[in-house]
Design a protein around this motif. Structure first.
Motif, PDB file in Angstrom:
ATOM      1  N   ALA A 357      72.104  26.010  82.432  1.00 46.64           N
ATOM      2  CA  ALA A 357      72.565  27.034  81.204  1.00 46.64           C
ATOM      3  C   ALA A 357      72.920  26.169  80.195  1.00 46.64           C
ATOM      4  N   LEU A 358      73.584  25.083  80.199  1.00 38.35           N
ATOM      5  CA  LEU A 358      73.977  24.410  79.052  1.00 38.35           C
ATOM      6  C   LEU A 358      72.759  23.800  78.375  1.00 38.35           C
ATOM      7  N   GLU A 359      71.950  23.252  79.223  1.00 39.14           N
ATOM      8  CA  GLU A 359      70.725  22.644  78.691  1.00 39.14           C
ATOM      9  C   GLU A 359      69.966  23.494  77.839  1.00 39.14           C
ATOM     10  N   LEU A 360      69.644  24.799  78.378  1.00 45.35           N
ATOM     11  CA  LEU A 360      69.164  25.792  77.470  1.00 45.35           C
ATOM     12  C   LEU A 360      69.861  26.462  76.235  1.00 45.35           C
ATOM     13  N   CYS A 361      71.211  26.285  76.373  1.00 49.57           N
ATOM     14  CA  CYS A 361      72.225  26.528  75.117  1.00 49.57           C
ATOM     15  C   CYS A 361      71.475  25.346  74.085  1.00 49.57           C
ATOM     16  N   ASP A 362      71.383  24.123  74.620  1.00 44.92           N
ATOM     17  CA  ASP A 362      71.246  22.938  73.641  1.00 44.92           C
ATOM     18  C   ASP A 362      69.834  23.332  73.011  1.00 44.92           C
ATOM     19  N   THR A 363      68.862  23.796  73.684  1.00 49.06           N
ATOM     20  CA  THR A 363      67.459  24.166  73.014  1.00 49.06           C
ATOM     21  C   THR A 363      67.523  25.262  72.355  1.00 49.06           C
ATOM     22  N   GLU A 364      68.266  26.160  72.488  1.00 47.82           N
ATOM     23  CA  GLU A 364      68.161  27.465  71.701  1.00 47.82           C
ATOM     24  C   GLU A 364      69.366  27.531  70.840  1.00 47.82           C
ATOM     25  N   LEU A 365      70.487  26.860  70.845  1.00 49.40           N
ATOM     26  CA  LEU A 365      71.688  27.169  70.011  1.00 49.40           C
ATOM     27  C   LEU A 365      71.847  25.875  69.317  1.00 49.40           C
ATOM     28  N   GLY A 366      71.360  24.604  69.836  1.00 49.30           N
ATOM     29  CA  GLY A 366      72.054  23.337  69.324  1.00 49.30           C
ATOM     30  C   GLY A 366      72.746  22.752  70.154  1.00 49.30           C
ATOM     31  N   ASP A 367      73.078  21.495  69.963  1.00 51.78           N
ATOM     32  CA  ASP A 367      74.067  20.779  70.862  1.00 51.78           C
ATOM     33  C   ASP A 367      75.323  21.426  71.162  1.00 51.78           C
ATOM     34  N   THR A 368      75.671  21.663  72.479  1.00 56.96           N
ATOM     35  CA  THR A 368      77.075  22.269  72.705  1.00 56.96           C
ATOM     36  C   THR A 368      77.839  21.058  73.154  1.00 56.96           C
ATOM     37  N   GLU A 369      79.181  21.544  73.081  1.00 60.40           N
ATOM     38  CA  GLU A 369      80.141  20.560  73.086  1.00 60.40           C
ATOM     39  C   GLU A 369      80.206  19.869  74.592  1.00 60.40           C
TER      40      GLU A 369
END
Length: 369
Positions: A357-369
């Motif tokens: 899920a975090l990997e998808l967030c990085d792709t979709e939303l930009g780097d996550t913390e």
């Protein structure tokens, strides 16, 4: 459009994405066909006991980033998963370790255990395992296989071990130490107060609509958002147009008993074929409960049929090939992103769900913390 993302499914994958999207200023709507959030990690509190409604879930990971992430949303206890295997009247520790071998053969040292296992494997003379039974025998010998693997596996898969492909068991870990910790991961535990509270924290600030079947209201729901995160069954999304992917399902019989302690352990596997259930979960032991009564769940493995809850994908050659056809269709979607266990037709441990899920967030939303 009212929302940036429509998330189908209020399980762990969707909840993590919703949390990260909210932090990035995106607006999400989650629709969930069940009457509760948290998917298969949902815990229902009954008389102070957190009942794992869809089977035992123990969080474990060696990934410091994932551990730090979940600890933002829940405090974890120090539960260590140490299941027991029951074969007839005999009790053995899992995973297979020196406690197991000492009980089975009356020996005390790793060298003695290794000698017995190697002797049994040599006597069998299996060089090219042609099925699961031969594969298991060639890894652990006859005694461990007959008492602790054969019956349990046949109940899990609903067929004889000789009719199952060898690749299902690629390895069987043998530990030559007196250590009953089932997982090797550095971090392990259960959220205090159950997993539902963890998911509630992840979903704070996100609109959630329960008892909504996305596939029955697809057109009107699609119109609400720019993109869709779909965590349901990928073949069902396409109305099984290419064929039906296979799963194993699980049925639970849960009851409250007027005793403080029924089996002395959270998880007891029943490894003989004649006992119809695969294991009994005593839920209070996940949180070291002292309640005057207890709640147990017997688990029965079954072949999945449409309408059943899908649990374990049957990742054999036929199903994997069919999934690849669905994945190719999914990649052509402009608006829909598939994720999670059902969207990816893959069994995930919880830490791997969060990582995906975090990997998808990085792709979709930009780097996550």
């Amino acid at each position: 459009m009212k929302y940036d993302y429509l998330i189908v499914g209020a399980g762990l994958f969707g909840a993590v994405f919703a949390q990260e999207a909210k932090k990035k200023g995106r607006k999400c709507l989650i629709v969930e066909r069940r009457s509760h959030i948290a998917g298969n990690i949902y815990c229902e509190e009954i008389h102070g006991i957190q009942v794992h409604r869809y089977g035992a879930h123990i969080f474990h990971t060696s990934d410091r980033r994932i551990w730090d992430y979940v600890c933002r949303f829940a405090e974890f206890n120090n539960y260590i998963n140490s299941p027991i295997a029951r074969y007839k009247k005999e009790l053995y520790n899992l995973p297979f370790n020196m406690n197991t071998f000492s009980k089975m053969w009356g020996i005390a040292t790793p060298d003695e255990a290794k000698a017995i296992i190697e002797s049994q494997i040599a006597d069998l003379g299996i060089t090219q395992p042609g099925n699961l039974e031969e594969q298991a025998l060639s890894l652990v010998g006859r005694d461990v296989y007959e008492k602790l693997i054969k019956g349990y596996t046949e109940k899990q898969w609903g067929r004889d071990c000789r009719d199952l492909p060898a690749f299902i068991i690629r390895r069987l870990p043998l530990r030559f130490t007196y250590d009953n910790n089932y997982f090797n991961d550095r971090f392990q535990g259960i959220p205090i107060g159950g997993y539902t509270k963890l998911v509630e924290k992840l979903l704070e600030g996100t609109e959630v609509r329960l008892n909504v079947d996305y596939l029955e209201h697809r057109q009107e729901l699609d119109a609400l958002a720019g993109k869709i995160i779909y965590t349901g069954m990928i073949d069902q999304f396409y109305d099984y147009a290419l064929g039906v992917l296979q799963y194993r399902s699980v049925r639970f019989e849960t009851e409250e008993l007027e005793t403080e302690n029924y089996q002395g352990n959270a998880v007891v596997n029943y490894t003989e074929r004649e006992v119809p259930y695969t294991r009994i979960i005593e839920h209070k032991h996940f949180e070291f409960g002292k309640q005057p009564t207890t709640i147990i769940s017997r688990e029965y493995s079954s072949e999945w049929q449409k309408g059943d809850e899908p649990y374990y994908p049957v990742n054999d050659e036929r199903n994997n090939a069919l999934y690849e056809q669905y994945r190719a269709k999914a990649e052509s979607e402009k608006k829909v992103i598939f994720g999670g266990r059902l969207g990816g037709y893959k069994y995930y441990d919880m830490d791997k769900v969060i990582a995906a899920a975090l990997e998808l967030c990085d792709t979709e939303l930009g780097d996550t913390e």
